[in-house]
Design an enzyme around this catalytic site. Structure first.
Site, PDB file in Angstrom:
ATOM      1  N   GLN A 259       1.156  -0.917  -0.143  1.00  0.00           N
ATOM      2  CA  GLN A 259      -0.097   0.073   0.341  1.00  0.00           C
ATOM      3  C   GLN A 259       0.994   1.412  -0.327  1.00  0.00           C
ATOM      4  O   GLN A 259       0.801   2.450  -0.487  1.00  0.00           O
ATOM      5  CB  GLN A 259      -0.773  -0.314   0.935  1.00  0.00           C
ATOM      6  CG  GLN A 259      -2.061   1.069   0.928  1.00  0.00           C
ATOM      7  CD  GLN A 259      -3.027   0.285  -0.525  1.00  0.00           C
ATOM      8  OE1 GLN A 259      -3.558   0.725  -0.851  1.00  0.00           O
ATOM      9  NE2 GLN A 259      -3.327  -0.918  -0.304  1.00  0.00           N
ATOM     10  N   HIS A 262       2.733   2.815  -3.165  1.00  0.00           N
ATOM     11  CA  HIS A 262       1.753   3.234  -4.133  1.00  0.00           C
ATOM     12  C   HIS A 262       1.880   5.545  -4.436  1.00  0.00           C
ATOM     13  O   HIS A 262       2.270   5.352  -5.032  1.00  0.00           O
ATOM     14  CB  HIS A 262      -0.133   3.476  -4.025  1.00  0.00           C
ATOM     15  CG  HIS A 262      -0.141   1.919  -4.799  1.00  0.00           C
ATOM     16  ND1 HIS A 262      -0.633   2.005  -6.193  1.00  0.00           N
ATOM     17  CD2 HIS A 262      -0.892   1.109  -3.895  1.00  0.00           C
ATOM     18  CE1 HIS A 262      -0.990   0.650  -6.159  1.00  0.00           C
ATOM     19  NE2 HIS A 262      -1.590   0.516  -4.978  1.00  0.00           N
ATOM     20  N   GLU A 329     -10.344   1.673   3.658  1.00  0.00           N
ATOM     21  CA  GLU A 329     -10.764   1.154   1.479  1.00  0.00           C
ATOM     22  C   GLU A 329     -10.407  -0.357   1.957  1.00  0.00           C
ATOM     23  O   GLU A 329     -11.102  -0.905   1.137  1.00  0.00           O
ATOM     24  CB  GLU A 329      -9.740   2.363   0.939  1.00  0.00           C
ATOM     25  CG  GLU A 329      -9.764   1.559  -0.895  1.00  0.00           C
ATOM     26  CD  GLU A 329      -8.573   2.205  -1.575  1.00  0.00           C
ATOM     27  OE1 GLU A 329      -7.517   3.085  -0.705  1.00  0.00           O
ATOM     28  OE2 GLU A 329      -8.790   2.083  -2.477  1.00  0.00           O
ATOM     29  N   HIS A 330      -8.928  -0.768   2.413  1.00  0.00           N
ATOM     30  CA  HIS A 330      -9.185  -2.280   1.844  1.00  0.00           C
ATOM     31  C   HIS A 330      -8.877  -2.716   3.717  1.00  0.00           C
ATOM     32  O   HIS A 330      -7.699  -1.629   3.971  1.00  0.00           O
ATOM     33  CB  HIS A 330      -8.267  -2.523   1.011  1.00  0.00           C
ATOM     34  CG  HIS A 330      -7.436  -1.719   0.318  1.00  0.00           C
ATOM     35  ND1 HIS A 330      -6.593  -0.642   0.009  1.00  0.00           N
ATOM     36  CD2 HIS A 330      -8.391  -2.651  -0.871  1.00  0.00           C
ATOM     37  CE1 HIS A 330      -6.822   0.087  -1.902  1.00  0.00           C
ATOM     38  NE2 HIS A 330      -7.751  -1.220  -2.405  1.00  0.00           N
ATOM     39  N   ASP A 363      -6.376  -5.931  -6.235  1.00  0.00           N
ATOM     40  CA  ASP A 363      -6.018  -5.088  -7.451  1.00  0.00           C
ATOM     41  C   ASP A 363      -6.393  -6.011  -8.622  1.00  0.00           C
ATOM     42  O   ASP A 363      -6.014  -5.056  -8.975  1.00  0.00           O
ATOM     43  CB  ASP A 363      -4.398  -4.830  -6.817  1.00  0.00           C
ATOM     44  CG  ASP A 363      -3.943  -4.066  -5.802  1.00  0.00           C
ATOM     45  OD1 ASP A 363      -5.057  -3.455  -5.385  1.00  0.00           O
ATOM     46  OD2 ASP A 363      -2.829  -3.574  -5.053  1.00  0.00           O
ATOM     47  N   HIS A 422     -51.402  21.225  -7.389  1.00  0.00           N
ATOM     48  CA  HIS A 422     -51.096  19.711  -7.866  1.00  0.00           C
ATOM     49  C   HIS A 422     -52.950  18.915  -7.794  1.00  0.00           C
ATOM     50  O   HIS A 422     -53.067  18.267  -8.199  1.00  0.00           O
ATOM     51  CB  HIS A 422     -50.486  19.301  -6.236  1.00  0.00           C
ATOM     52  CG  HIS A 422     -49.828  19.510  -6.990  1.00  0.00           C
ATOM     53  ND1 HIS A 422     -49.148  20.850  -7.431  1.00  0.00           N
ATOM     54  CD2 HIS A 422     -48.058  18.921  -6.143  1.00  0.00           C
ATOM     55  CE1 HIS A 422     -47.382  20.508  -7.357  1.00  0.00           C
ATOM     56  NE2 HIS A 422     -47.094  19.012  -7.318  1.00  0.00           N
TER      57      HIS A 422
END
Lengths: 438, 438
Positions: A259, A262, A329-330, A363, A422
C-alpha cells in the site's frame, strides 16, 4: 518510524483521533486554472484541445490524429509478451464474470389495488474513462473501470489518456482493447475532462466520467459534475491489516508496503493483539524497504502516515469499533475466525479474509473491483460496480379505479401543502366536467 | 406565452437546443459565506448554532431546547385532522411497502477455482435529513427521504428543520414521527448542515446528509461532501408530458401547471402530434392560471420556461430521441400504447404511464419516490431509493490453492506496473522462506 498507539494507554482516544485526522492530502488551489481550461474547451473545441495538448503534453495534434487508431492499438497488443497478455486476459475474464452478477434486475409489479409500479434499469448511454499518463498509467485500472461499463451495456466507452511527448503505454492500450473500450483519444488533463463533458467537433459528449487523475483532473471532474455524472473523487490509498501473532511478520510487512509504495500519502495501519509481533513487523518493514524499487515513496508513507495499534483482543467490541471508525478502503483480516470478524464489520470498502488473501490479489485478479472508497468514505459509499453505469427509471401506472382509490388522499395532501394545481390535476380526472374542469 | 417549437421547422434543431440550454438557475455566490459558517460551527459547536439560529431564524435556543421533544411531536400530531393524518399514513405505508422491495441482497459465492467473493450490503450508520422551513416545508418530502432510510436499516435518522420565529410546521413533525425519524433539531441553513457533518456537543455527527434546501444549504452540502455522503443537489422541478389529441386539454393543462406552481424556475413541456390540441392546452393553461392560488409563480414558470413541441408522430424514433435528450425528471405518457413507449425510453427519472396517472400521484401516494434527478441528470442518475442508504463491502477469500492459481498472474501484472512490493506481497506467500522472504 510509524505512529505507535496502544489502546491501553490513557490518552489513546485522543491520540487515535489525532492519527485518524492526519491530513494526507493538500488540495492544490487549481480551481481557477481548471475553470479557465474548461471554458476554453467549451468555446474553442478541438482548437483548444490541440493548443493545450501542445502546451502540457508537448504533442502536436496536427501531426498525429487525436483519436488512436485500431492499427495503433493492434500494434501495441502485438508487442506485449504472451505471459503479461495472458495475465491481463485472466484479470479481464475474472472481473467480467464477477461483475456480471451485479446487474440489477427490473422490478415492475402490480400491487393489491391494481397499481403497476416499480423500477427499470438502463445503461448510461456513453461513459468517459480518464486514464492518467506517466507512471500512474495502470492497465489494471483500465480493466477495473471499463469492464463494469461493458457489462452494464454502455454503448460508447470513451477513453482519454495523455501521451506526454507522444508516448502511450502499450499495456494501457492493450487493456482498453481487452476491456471493450470503443474510442481512445490521446489527450489528458482538465482539457480532456472538459471535452468529455461538453463535447468538441471530434469528441461527442458523454453522460458520465470515471477514472482517477491528478489534482487538475479531480478539480475538473468536480467542476463538470451536474453536466455529467462522475464517480467518486479518489483520495490516496489505504490498508488496514488486522493480524494476530500467528502470522509471518514478513508477509504482513509486505502487505503494508504494497500500500505504502503507491504514494507518499498512502496509509498502512496494523492492528494486532501481540506487542512482540508488532515489533517484528516494524522490523520486517524496515528490512524490506531497503530492497524496494519504490522504497523512497514507501518509506515516506510509512514514516508519515503508517500506524501500529496494539489492542487487548482483536475480536473485542472495542477493536471492532476502531475498525469501523477507520472505515478502511482495504481491510485485511489475517487472524483466526476471520470469517466471523468479517461478518461483524460495518464499514470497509473491501475485506480480504484470511492469511492467504493479500490485498494485492484484489488489485489484479480476484475479480472484485479495486476502485474503492478512500478517506473513511466507506462509511457512506461503495466501490465501483455495474451500478455506477446504470440508472433506474421509476414506473407508475394507474387506471381509473386506482385513481379513485388513491386520489382523495393525494388531493388532501396537496391541499395541506398549499399546492392547488396539484390537487386539481387529480381532482379534474375524478370529476370530469365538474367545476374544476376549467 | 410559453416557447412554441415545431419539429418540422428548418431551424428546429437549433431552437430545441437553445430551449434545452435555458439556464433556469442562477447559482448565487454564497460559497464564502457558507465556508465561514461551517468553520464557525466546527470550532464553536453548539454556541455557534445558538448564535446563528438567533441571527437567521430569530429563535433563542437558550429559551427552548435545540432538540424537539417527544411531547412536542405528540402535541403536533394530536392537532392534525383525521383525514390528513390518514392520508399521510397511507402515503407512508405505500412508500414503505414499495421501498421494501428495493433492498439489495448480499451475493457471496465460491467460484470454480474455490475463491470466495462477492458483496455484502450494510446500512449507513447515521443519516441527516434536511427539511426546509417556511412554505417549502413539505411533509411528503419528509416521508420520501426518511422512509427509505428506515427500510434500509439506518439506526439514527436525524432531522434538522429551521423554525423561523420559533414556528414549526406540525405536519412536518407528524410526517417525521410516522416515518420513524429518531431525532429532530430545530436548526436550519448551512449551520445545520455543518452540525450534521462535523457534530457538536449536542448533535453527534452523521455519515450522510439528504434532503432539499436553498442555495446556502446546497452549497453547504457540496462543501461537506467527502466528510459525509450527500444525495444529489436537486435543481428546479420539471415535467415532460407526451400527449396525443385524444386527451382532455384541461387534464393536461392541470398537469403542466402542477409542475409550474412549484417554482418560477420549474419547467413544464408538452410534446404532442396534434397542433389543434396544442393550442387547446395552451388556452386551458391560461384559463386555469386565473384560478390558482399560486398562479403568479406558475405563470412565470410557464412564460419563461414552458414549452410546447409539436411533432409528426409521438411514437417515431425522432420523438423518442427528443424525449431521451430532455431526460425529464417526470415523464407523463398520456397517449395510446403508452406502455410500449415507456419501454423504449432510456432517460427519465420517473415515467407516469397512461391517461389516468397524473404525476401528482407520484408526489404523494403512488409509493415510488418523488426525489428524482433534475436538470437532465436522469441521463446518469436515479431517483432516491433504499440504495442511497446502504453501501456494499466487497469480500474476497483465497486459500493456499487459490493463491497458487492466481498468484503468478498477479505478480506478472504488478511487475508490469512497476510495483515491487505488490509482487512481493503475493510471491512471499508462494515461496515461504525464499529469497523474497526478507
Amino acid at each position: 518510524m510509524p505512529h505507535f498507539l496502544d489502546s491501553a494507554d490513557r490518552d489513546f482516544p485522543a491520540r487515535f483521533g489525532a492519527f485518524l485526522g492526519l491530513k494526507r492530502e493538500v488540495s492544490a488551489d487549481v480551481e481557477a486554472t481548471v475553470r479557465a481550461i474548461i471554458d476554453d474547451v467549451r468555446q474553442n473545441g478541438d482548437e483548444a484541445l490541440a493548443r493545450l495538448t501542445k502546451k502540457f503534453d508537448r504533442l502536436d495534434l496536427s501531426a498525429v490524429p487525436m483519436r488512436v487508431g485500431a492499427d495503433e492499438v493492434a500494434e501495441a497488443v502485438a508487442g506485449i509478451d504472451a505471459e503479461t497478455l495472458e495475465a491481463l486476459t485472466l484479470a479481464r475474464d475474472r472481473i467480467r464474470s464477477h461483475h456480471g452478477r451485479q446487474m440489477p434486475k427490473d422490478d415492475i409489479y402490480t400491487d393489491a389495488i391494481g397499481v403497476t409500479l416499480g423500477g427499470r434499469w438502463t445503461a448510461v448511454e456513453a461513459v468517459g474513462l480518464y486514464v492518467p499518463g506517466g507512471t500512474a498509467a495502470y492497465p489494471s485500472s483500465v480493466l477495473m473501470n471499463a469492464v463494469p461499463a461493458v457489462v452494464a451495456g454502455v454503448g460508447r466507452i470513451v477513453m482519454v489518456v495523455p501521451s506526454p511527448d507522444g508516448v502511450l503505454n502499450p499495456l494501457v492500450l492493450a487493456a482498453a482493447d481487452l476491456a471493450g473500450v470503443t474510442e481512445i483519444y490521446r489527450i489528458g488533463g482538465a482539457q480532456a475532462v472538459a471535452a468529455l463533458a461538453h463535447g468538441t467537433e471530434t469528441i461527442p459528449p458523454v453522460a458520465k466520467i470515471v477514472g482517477p487523475g491528478n489534482a487538475y483532473v479531480a478539480a475538473a471532474k468536480r467542476a463538470v459534475f451536474g453536466t455529467v455524472g462522475i464517480d467518486m473523487i479518489a483520495g490516496p490509498s489505504e490498508v488496514l491489516v488486522v493480524a494476530d501473532g500467528d502470522n509471518d511478520p514478513d508477509w504482513i510487512a509486505a502487505d503494508l508496503l504494497a500500500q505504502a509504495e503507491h504514494d507518499a500519502n498512502a496509509q498502512s495501519i496494523l492492528i494486532t493483539d501481540d506487542a512482540g509481533f508488532a515489533d517484528a513487523v516494524a522490523g520486517a518493514v524496515e528490512r524490506q524497504l531497503t530492497t524496494l524499487a519504490r522504497g523512497e515513496t514507501a518509506a515516506a508513507s510509512w514514516r508519515d502516515f503508517g500506524g501500529i495499534v496494539t489492542v487487548d483482543d482483536i475480536h473485542s467490541g472495542d477493536t471492532l469499533a476502531l475498525i469501523d471508525r477507520i472505515a478502511a478502503e482495504h481491510l485485511e483480516l489475517a487472524c483466526e475466525n476471520a470469517d466471523d470478524l468479517a461478518n461483524r464489520v460495518t464499514n470497509a470498502g473491501a475485506i480480504f479474509v484470511g492469511r492467504h488473501t493479500p490485498e494485492v490479489i484484489g488489485d489484479y485478479v480476484g475479480g472484485s473491483n479495486h476502485v474503492l472508497p478512500t478517506a473513511r468514505s466507506a462509511r457512506f459509499s461503495s466501490g465501483l460496480s455495474v451500478l455506477d453505469f446504470v440508472k433506474r427509471t421509476s414506473i407508475l401506472k394507474l387506471g381509473p379505479d386506482q385513481l379513485r382509490a388513491l386520489g382523495p388522499a393525494a388531493i388532501r395532501l396537496a391541499e395541506a401543502e398549499g399546492l392547488g394545481a396539484h390537487a386539481r390535476s387529480v381532482a379534474i380526472r375524478m370529476n370530469p366536467g365538474g367545476p374544476d374542469g376549467g
